[in-house]
Write a protein that holds these residues in place. Sequence first.
Motif, PDB file in Angstrom:
ATOM      1  N   LEU A  55       0.843  -1.200   0.000  1.00  0.00           N
ATOM      2  CA  LEU A  55       0.000   0.000   0.000  1.00  0.00           C
ATOM      3  C   LEU A  55       0.878   1.250   0.000  1.00  0.00           C
ATOM      4  O   LEU A  55       1.700   1.440   0.896  1.00  0.00           O
ATOM      5  CB  LEU A  55      -0.916   0.008   1.223  1.00  0.00           C
ATOM      6  CG  LEU A  55      -1.916  -1.139   1.343  1.00  0.00           C
ATOM      7  CD1 LEU A  55      -2.732  -1.007   2.624  1.00  0.00           C
ATOM      8  CD2 LEU A  55      -2.830  -1.193   0.130  1.00  0.00           C
ATOM      9  N   ALA A  56       0.716   2.101  -1.005  1.00  0.00           N
ATOM     10  CA  ALA A  56       1.420   3.380  -1.046  1.00  0.00           C
ATOM     11  C   ALA A  56       0.640   4.421  -0.258  1.00  0.00           C
ATOM     12  O   ALA A  56      -0.588   4.439  -0.300  1.00  0.00           O
ATOM     13  CB  ALA A  56       1.585   3.837  -2.495  1.00  0.00           C
ATOM     14  N   HIS A 116      -4.237   7.573   0.329  1.00  0.00           N
ATOM     15  CA  HIS A 116      -3.249   7.847  -0.711  1.00  0.00           C
ATOM     16  C   HIS A 116      -3.793   8.946  -1.612  1.00  0.00           C
ATOM     17  O   HIS A 116      -4.891   8.835  -2.148  1.00  0.00           O
ATOM     18  CB  HIS A 116      -2.961   6.589  -1.528  1.00  0.00           C
ATOM     19  CG  HIS A 116      -1.908   6.772  -2.581  1.00  0.00           C
ATOM     20  ND1 HIS A 116      -0.648   7.256  -2.304  1.00  0.00           N
ATOM     21  CD2 HIS A 116      -1.929   6.547  -3.931  1.00  0.00           C
ATOM     22  CE1 HIS A 116       0.055   7.310  -3.399  1.00  0.00           C
ATOM     23  NE2 HIS A 116      -0.697   6.902  -4.414  1.00  0.00           N
ATOM     24  N   GLN A 117      -3.016  10.024  -1.750  1.00  0.00           N
ATOM     25  CA  GLN A 117      -3.461  11.192  -2.515  1.00  0.00           C
ATOM     26  C   GLN A 117      -4.829  11.674  -2.023  1.00  0.00           C
ATOM     27  O   GLN A 117      -5.708  12.038  -2.818  1.00  0.00           O
ATOM     28  CB  GLN A 117      -3.500  10.875  -4.010  1.00  0.00           C
ATOM     29  CG  GLN A 117      -2.126  10.685  -4.627  1.00  0.00           C
ATOM     30  CD  GLN A 117      -1.297  11.964  -4.608  1.00  0.00           C
ATOM     31  OE1 GLN A 117      -1.728  13.024  -5.036  1.00  0.00           O
ATOM     32  NE2 GLN A 117      -0.076  11.872  -4.078  1.00  0.00           N
ATOM     33  N   ALA A 118      -5.008  11.656  -0.693  1.00  0.00           N
ATOM     34  CA  ALA A 118      -6.206  12.170  -0.013  1.00  0.00           C
ATOM     35  C   ALA A 118      -7.466  11.354  -0.302  1.00  0.00           C
ATOM     36  O   ALA A 118      -8.575  11.823  -0.057  1.00  0.00           O
ATOM     37  CB  ALA A 118      -6.435  13.641  -0.357  1.00  0.00           C
ATOM     38  N   ILE A 119      -7.317  10.133  -0.810  1.00  0.00           N
ATOM     39  CA  ILE A 119      -8.453   9.250  -1.062  1.00  0.00           C
ATOM     40  C   ILE A 119      -8.350   8.054  -0.123  1.00  0.00           C
ATOM     41  O   ILE A 119      -7.296   7.427  -0.005  1.00  0.00           O
ATOM     42  CB  ILE A 119      -8.482   8.797  -2.528  1.00  0.00           C
ATOM     43  CG1 ILE A 119      -8.716  10.013  -3.434  1.00  0.00           C
ATOM     44  CG2 ILE A 119      -9.565   7.744  -2.750  1.00  0.00           C
ATOM     45  CD1 ILE A 119      -8.634   9.721  -4.914  1.00  0.00           C
ATOM     46  N   GLN A 120      -9.451   7.751   0.563  1.00  0.00           N
ATOM     47  CA  GLN A 120      -9.460   6.725   1.599  1.00  0.00           C
ATOM     48  C   GLN A 120     -10.021   5.392   1.103  1.00  0.00           C
ATOM     49  O   GLN A 120     -10.933   5.359   0.278  1.00  0.00           O
ATOM     50  CB  GLN A 120     -10.301   7.182   2.797  1.00  0.00           C
ATOM     51  CG  GLN A 120      -9.753   8.363   3.558  1.00  0.00           C
ATOM     52  CD  GLN A 120     -10.555   8.634   4.824  1.00  0.00           C
ATOM     53  OE1 GLN A 120     -11.606   8.044   5.052  1.00  0.00           O
ATOM     54  NE2 GLN A 120     -10.058   9.538   5.652  1.00  0.00           N
ATOM     55  N   HIS A 121      -9.473   4.304   1.661  1.00  0.00           N
ATOM     56  CA  HIS A 121     -10.025   2.957   1.513  1.00  0.00           C
ATOM     57  C   HIS A 121      -9.845   2.245   2.845  1.00  0.00           C
ATOM     58  O   HIS A 121      -8.815   2.391   3.511  1.00  0.00           O
ATOM     59  CB  HIS A 121      -9.336   2.171   0.403  1.00  0.00           C
ATOM     60  CG  HIS A 121      -9.530   2.727  -0.968  1.00  0.00           C
ATOM     61  ND1 HIS A 121     -10.736   2.664  -1.640  1.00  0.00           N
ATOM     62  CD2 HIS A 121      -8.684   3.384  -1.792  1.00  0.00           C
ATOM     63  CE1 HIS A 121     -10.612   3.237  -2.818  1.00  0.00           C
ATOM     64  NE2 HIS A 121      -9.385   3.687  -2.940  1.00  0.00           N
ATOM     65  N   LEU A 122     -10.822   1.453   3.241  1.00  0.00           N
ATOM     66  CA  LEU A 122     -10.756   0.704   4.487  1.00  0.00           C
ATOM     67  C   LEU A 122     -10.296  -0.729   4.223  1.00  0.00           C
ATOM     68  O   LEU A 122     -10.701  -1.356   3.242  1.00  0.00           O
ATOM     69  CB  LEU A 122     -12.119   0.680   5.178  1.00  0.00           C
ATOM     70  CG  LEU A 122     -12.688   2.026   5.640  1.00  0.00           C
ATOM     71  CD1 LEU A 122     -13.999   1.818   6.382  1.00  0.00           C
ATOM     72  CD2 LEU A 122     -11.696   2.795   6.509  1.00  0.00           C
TER      73      LEU A 122
END
Length: 608
Positions: free
Chosen positions: A252-253, A274-280
Amino acid sequence: MQNHQQEPSEWKQRFLAPKILWVPPVSAKPGVVYVLKSDRESQRYAWHVATGKFTLITIGPGGPYATLSPDGRYLYYLRDQQGNEIGHFVRRSIDGGDEQDITPDLPPYATFGLTISSEGTLICLTTADSQGFTVYIIDIDFQGELSSPRLLHRGHYALYKPVLAAQGEIVVMATREYSRQRNWSLLALKTADASYLANLHDGAEWSYEPVSFSPLNGDTRVLAKTNRTGDVRPLLWNPCTGQRQELLLSELAGDVEPLTWSYDGRQILLCHVHQAIQHLYVYSLTTHQLRRLQHPGGTFNMAYPTLQQTFVTQWTDAQHPPQLLAISENGDMWQTILAGEKIEAPCRPWKSVTFASSDGQQIQGWLSTPEATGPFPVIIELHGGPDVVVTEHFSPTSQFWTDHGFAYLTINYRGSTTFGKAFEEQITGNVGHWEVEDIVAARNWLVAENIAYPDQIFLTGWSYGGYLTLLALGTYPDLWAGGMACAAIADWALAYEETSPSLKSGRAMRFGGTPQENPEAYVRSAPLTYAEQVNAPILIVQGRHDTRTPPGSIEHYEAKMRALGKSIKVIWFDGGHYSLRADIKRFMAHQEVLFDFAQRIIAGEVLL
């Protein structure tokens, strides 16, 4: 400018809509929820799932810190004076009644917050004054009665974010005792006798912050986070044995923030940014497998596990106010469990954009535009902090501007989090420089992409964003139509002397010393230094009782600007850093003032 203005009743719907702030994990009363009733000041309501009844549980302009007891009986919050964030913690029963001061014999204090052990037997709180930082323990008996506070720890260095073991026998907190930089290490103490247990630090270069203890009785592992790899990663540390386990997650970057444990303590819920976008994601501590969860895009704030093998989390995106989602641990299902009233007014989406700054560094931002074809007048909103990140979320202010024909851009300038340690720390010792370079790059990109009229670009922001607004207006005076700074700082040296004791050490570290130790850095970074160069009109909104961005520096800035014959107006309000935004009706009136200011400039009026 094209006329895209909607009826006031439409844009006000977004401000007035109730927001689901949080549902804390309580055992005796499951489903007690915080709801902000936006037609009042910052009030908190308990929502009882079984009856659907909302009960008012605070009255008046209390401070920003609030914690619900694990048994669901009491709400604890800071009772300050006129929004200055200095006061006493009090508690009030969910069922009503008078406030109870839990530290009646202490002088008024600033604080980093309060925590309660999951078994509900112990309270731990931090206080700050001119002498330093202090941690107190308060015992809670089986009837809910409180003991007098007892001293646990005291130091001149910052102490932050204490977390308690399930039964309260151990506390782990972040401390800057071992660092002259803005990094944290971990300190573990036994609460029974205040004795030292362990610490975790690897020198001043790396940072460690606690998140929470294992939910299992007798399990003394602490979930924490560290930036040792250059990005934030989860860490497990056992202060009793010294064992630690870092989850590198090299696939994960970007940053991976730990949110919470599963109910059985076998899994950890993670938020990848990453680049202000979230994933859980869920990480299994037994199989060491990482599993991505299914959920909508947007922003997730806080989470807690349930017996039903789900995580409950607050979620929002650009078109939906904060609401509660339940997401299954196996990642195949999510559902909304509590949302506010439906908003009939349409909302414009946000789009993630990137552009190069003056040194080639890529900068990320969020853009929203009206339905019509550009160019438009543009609002560049600058976030506070600076050590936060703007992710996609519901923003009535951004929707207000696009309703009224403006494009809206907010950027994650240098100093923002989740873009790597180097990105965040590049501003240290040279406060304001790289942030403004990134703001100028945003402006140039907007013009090159035919999104903005070059002579109709406005800057605005709260707190550190207000400071950057004033600094950019002075250091690049010919690029802006106007600036609207709220709760701003214009002279860092004066602000340092007047600011809350809880913030002084962190600010000194950002500047490489106090104003006495490094005066040149404070002068170089102060908007007051560049007042003579300002060309654009300025509107400042400032609180008289603000201890984060104290009023003195703005008083000096206004006086100097007026002496120079500059166009400036300062609106003072009777409150602190959060007071205006907490009073929704007053905040909507404030939004109309900002719009009127921008409209008059676009119309060519001379503002003095």
